[in-house]
Design a protein around this motif. Structure first.
Motif, PDB file in Angstrom:
ATOM      1  N   TRP A   6      -3.682 -25.917  25.628  1.00 57.68           N
ATOM      2  CA  TRP A   6      -4.558 -26.684  26.512  1.00 57.68           C
ATOM      3  C   TRP A   6      -4.455 -28.180  26.264  1.00 57.68           C
ATOM      4  O   TRP A   6      -4.554 -28.984  27.207  1.00 57.68           O
ATOM      5  CB  TRP A   6      -5.997 -26.184  26.460  1.00 57.68           C
ATOM      6  CG  TRP A   6      -6.808 -26.488  25.230  1.00 57.68           C
ATOM      7  CD1 TRP A   6      -7.036 -25.666  24.178  1.00 57.68           C
ATOM      8  CD2 TRP A   6      -7.540 -27.697  24.944  1.00 57.68           C
ATOM      9  NE1 TRP A   6      -7.843 -26.270  23.243  1.00 57.68           N
ATOM     10  CE2 TRP A   6      -8.178 -27.512  23.701  1.00 57.68           C
ATOM     11  CE3 TRP A   6      -7.718 -28.898  25.638  1.00 57.68           C
ATOM     12  CZ2 TRP A   6      -8.968 -28.495  23.111  1.00 57.68           C
ATOM     13  CZ3 TRP A   6      -8.506 -29.887  25.055  1.00 57.68           C
ATOM     14  CH2 TRP A   6      -9.124 -29.685  23.818  1.00 57.68           C
ATOM     15  N   ASP A   9      -1.087 -29.232  27.899  1.00 58.98           N
ATOM     16  CA  ASP A   9      -1.206 -29.194  29.363  1.00 58.98           C
ATOM     17  C   ASP A   9      -2.039 -30.362  29.874  1.00 58.98           C
ATOM     18  O   ASP A   9      -1.696 -30.995  30.892  1.00 58.98           O
ATOM     19  CB  ASP A   9      -1.847 -27.881  29.805  1.00 58.98           C
ATOM     20  CG  ASP A   9      -0.907 -26.686  29.696  1.00 58.98           C
ATOM     21  OD1 ASP A   9       0.314 -26.908  29.539  1.00 58.98           O
ATOM     22  OD2 ASP A   9      -1.394 -25.542  29.760  1.00 58.98           O
ATOM     23  N   SER A  13      -0.461 -33.355  32.134  1.00 61.53           N
ATOM     24  CA  SER A  13      -1.040 -33.487  33.473  1.00 61.53           C
ATOM     25  C   SER A  13      -1.509 -34.912  33.728  1.00 61.53           C
ATOM     26  O   SER A  13      -1.234 -35.500  34.794  1.00 61.53           O
ATOM     27  CB  SER A  13      -2.204 -32.512  33.637  1.00 61.53           C
ATOM     28  OG  SER A  13      -1.760 -31.174  33.658  1.00 61.53           O
ATOM     29  N   HIS A 123     -12.340 -30.589  30.246  1.00 65.03           N
ATOM     30  CA  HIS A 123     -11.076 -29.909  29.978  1.00 65.03           C
ATOM     31  C   HIS A 123     -11.048 -29.204  28.620  1.00 65.03           C
ATOM     32  O   HIS A 123     -10.061 -28.564  28.275  1.00 65.03           O
ATOM     33  CB  HIS A 123      -9.915 -30.893  30.058  1.00 65.03           C
ATOM     34  CG  HIS A 123      -9.806 -31.579  31.384  1.00 65.03           C
ATOM     35  ND1 HIS A 123      -9.775 -30.885  32.572  1.00 65.03           N
ATOM     36  CD2 HIS A 123      -9.729 -32.895  31.711  1.00 65.03           C
ATOM     37  CE1 HIS A 123      -9.688 -31.739  33.577  1.00 65.03           C
ATOM     38  NE2 HIS A 123      -9.661 -32.962  33.082  1.00 65.03           N
ATOM     39  N   LEU A 158      -8.931 -23.508  37.471  1.00 65.21           N
ATOM     40  CA  LEU A 158      -7.638 -24.119  37.192  1.00 65.21           C
ATOM     41  C   LEU A 158      -7.310 -25.134  38.278  1.00 65.21           C
ATOM     42  O   LEU A 158      -7.327 -24.821  39.475  1.00 65.21           O
ATOM     43  CB  LEU A 158      -6.546 -23.054  37.129  1.00 65.21           C
ATOM     44  CG  LEU A 158      -5.123 -23.557  36.871  1.00 65.21           C
ATOM     45  CD1 LEU A 158      -5.018 -24.225  35.506  1.00 65.21           C
ATOM     46  CD2 LEU A 158      -4.120 -22.412  36.998  1.00 65.21           C
ATOM     47  N   LYS A 159      -7.025 -26.355  37.854  1.00 67.58           N
ATOM     48  CA  LYS A 159      -6.641 -27.428  38.778  1.00 67.58           C
ATOM     49  C   LYS A 159      -5.123 -27.588  38.710  1.00 67.58           C
ATOM     50  O   LYS A 159      -4.575 -27.874  37.633  1.00 67.58           O
ATOM     51  CB  LYS A 159      -7.331 -28.736  38.387  1.00 67.58           C
ATOM     52  CG  LYS A 159      -7.111 -29.906  39.342  1.00 67.58           C
ATOM     53  CD  LYS A 159      -7.858 -31.135  38.831  1.00 67.58           C
ATOM     54  CE  LYS A 159      -7.722 -32.319  39.765  1.00 67.58           C
ATOM     55  NZ  LYS A 159      -8.498 -32.126  41.008  1.00 67.58           N
ATOM     56  N   THR A 160      -4.450 -27.377  39.828  1.00 60.32           N
ATOM     57  CA  THR A 160      -2.982 -27.411  39.849  1.00 60.32           C
ATOM     58  C   THR A 160      -2.424 -28.630  40.560  1.00 60.32           C
ATOM     59  O   THR A 160      -1.213 -28.851  40.524  1.00 60.32           O
ATOM     60  CB  THR A 160      -2.432 -26.139  40.520  1.00 60.32           C
ATOM     61  OG1 THR A 160      -2.938 -26.047  41.858  1.00 60.32           O
ATOM     62  CG2 THR A 160      -2.837 -24.901  39.732  1.00 60.32           C
ATOM     63  N   GLN A 161      -3.282 -29.402  41.200  1.00 59.52           N
ATOM     64  CA  GLN A 161      -2.821 -30.592  41.907  1.00 59.52           C
ATOM     65  C   GLN A 161      -3.959 -31.585  42.006  1.00 59.52           C
ATOM     66  O   GLN A 161      -5.125 -31.200  42.136  1.00 59.52           O
ATOM     67  CB  GLN A 161      -2.323 -30.225  43.308  1.00 59.52           C
ATOM     68  CG  GLN A 161      -1.641 -31.369  44.048  1.00 59.52           C
ATOM     69  CD  GLN A 161      -1.206 -30.954  45.444  1.00 59.52           C
ATOM     70  OE1 GLN A 161      -2.048 -30.657  46.292  1.00 59.52           O
ATOM     71  NE2 GLN A 161       0.087 -30.897  45.677  1.00 59.52           N
ATOM     72  N   PRO A 167       1.410 -32.646  40.501  1.00 59.77           N
ATOM     73  CA  PRO A 167       1.073 -31.359  39.890  1.00 59.77           C
ATOM     74  C   PRO A 167       0.298 -31.538  38.592  1.00 59.77           C
ATOM     75  O   PRO A 167       0.552 -32.446  37.815  1.00 59.77           O
ATOM     76  CB  PRO A 167       2.441 -30.719  39.635  1.00 59.77           C
ATOM     77  CG  PRO A 167       3.398 -31.868  39.543  1.00 59.77           C
ATOM     78  CD  PRO A 167       2.865 -32.910  40.483  1.00 59.77           C
ATOM     79  N   LYS A 169      -2.000 -29.048  35.472  1.00 57.45           N
ATOM     80  CA  LYS A 169      -2.339 -27.737  34.928  1.00 57.45           C
ATOM     81  C   LYS A 169      -3.451 -27.929  33.909  1.00 57.45           C
ATOM     82  O   LYS A 169      -3.217 -27.984  32.706  1.00 57.45           O
ATOM     83  CB  LYS A 169      -1.121 -27.069  34.285  1.00 57.45           C
ATOM     84  CG  LYS A 169      -1.393 -25.624  33.847  1.00 57.45           C
ATOM     85  CD  LYS A 169      -0.185 -25.011  33.160  1.00 57.45           C
ATOM     86  CE  LYS A 169      -0.487 -23.602  32.682  1.00 57.45           C
ATOM     87  NZ  LYS A 169       0.664 -23.015  31.936  1.00 57.45           N
ATOM     88  N   TYR A 171      -7.784 -26.902  33.200  1.00 61.00           N
ATOM     89  CA  TYR A 171      -8.988 -26.175  33.591  1.00 61.00           C
ATOM     90  C   TYR A 171     -10.157 -27.138  33.656  1.00 61.00           C
ATOM     91  O   TYR A 171     -10.320 -27.990  32.778  1.00 61.00           O
ATOM     92  CB  TYR A 171      -9.283 -25.043  32.606  1.00 61.00           C
ATOM     93  CG  TYR A 171      -8.481 -23.801  32.874  1.00 61.00           C
ATOM     94  CD1 TYR A 171      -8.943 -22.821  33.759  1.00 61.00           C
ATOM     95  CD2 TYR A 171      -7.247 -23.611  32.256  1.00 61.00           C
ATOM     96  CE1 TYR A 171      -8.200 -21.677  34.017  1.00 61.00           C
ATOM     97  CE2 TYR A 171      -6.492 -22.466  32.516  1.00 61.00           C
ATOM     98  CZ  TYR A 171      -6.976 -21.504  33.396  1.00 61.00           C
ATOM     99  OH  TYR A 171      -6.237 -20.387  33.659  1.00 61.00           O
TER     100      TYR A 171
END
Length: 222
Positions: A6, A9, A13, A123, A158-161, A167, A169, A171
């Motif tokens: 995490w 990521d 991100s 996060h 989950l936030k992907t964008q 992009p 990745k 949470y």
């Protein structure tokens, strides 16, 4: 999810979205009088305890750090993302910014007058919160104030964008103020005030004011 996953990521991100994120957040304080008043109250608390270094943890592009500096606070910023720190240094070259993690702060025990963490706990997974709050207590001086801002809710998503369509990745963990207050209590930090913002909107927020007790004062976690 283990800690390395995490954290890595989240770091990667925000490295990708740093410039867009800074552009979107630049005027947020100007349009939110309640946040400005909360920060003014926090600054007053810092002055009341005698001033000294104040850490803005998860500082992002440094706009809140800079606002505190304008209020006469000796604030510096720490963020997990090296690119975000580059943006903060670019936008606020006279202020101090460092790369670091709330899970393992590179700060000496009782070395910080006050701590601020706005929207960065979102996060951090539940099982890592005790470690983070333990770090907060460790580096805070006795009597030092703490101000937390976070999203209210009961779910993780989950936030992907985001922020310019890049992009991501990460949470987003939304929590009830009572739960966050309980974690602070367990870490030995006394909650003194709570404030809800945007309660009737899809994205309500909360602010908690807390403090590390002085010696001789009953500690919340004792």
């Amino acid at each position: 999810m283990n800690e390395d996953t995490w954290l890595s990521d989240t770091r990667s991100s925000y490295d990708r979205v740093a410039a867009s994120y800074a552009d979107q957040l630049r005027e947020t304080l100007a349009g939110n009088p309640f946040l400005r008043e909360a920060l003014a109250l926090f600054a007053d608390e810092v002055h009341t305890v005698g001033g000294g270094p104040v850490a803005d943890l998860g500082c992002g592009p440094g706009h809140v750090t800079a606002h505190l500096h304008e209020l006469g606070v000796d604030a510096f910023g720490i963020d997990l993302s090296p690119v975000m720190i580059d943006v903060a240094r670019r936008d606020h070259p006279d202020l101090r910014f460092e790369v670091g993690s709330m899970t393992d702060l590179n700060l000496a025990d009782a070395s910080i007058t006050a701590l601020l963490s706005f929207w960065s706990l979102i996060h951090v997974p539940d099982d890592a919160i005790p470690t983070v709050f333990g770090q907060f207590r460790r580096v805070l001086r006795p009597g030092g104030p703490l101000l937390l801002g976070f999203h209210i809710g009961d779910e993780s998503q989950l936030k992907t964008q985001g922020y310019g369509g890049h992009p991501m990745k990460v949470y987003i963990h939304r929590r009830q103020p009572e739960q966050v207050a309980a974690w602070l209590h367990d870490a030995g930090l006394n909650v003194e005030a709570r404030l809800s913002l945007d309660r009737d909107t899809p994205h309500p927020k909360a602010l908690l004011f807390a403090r590390r007790p002085r010696p001789g004062v009953s500690e919340a976690g004792a």
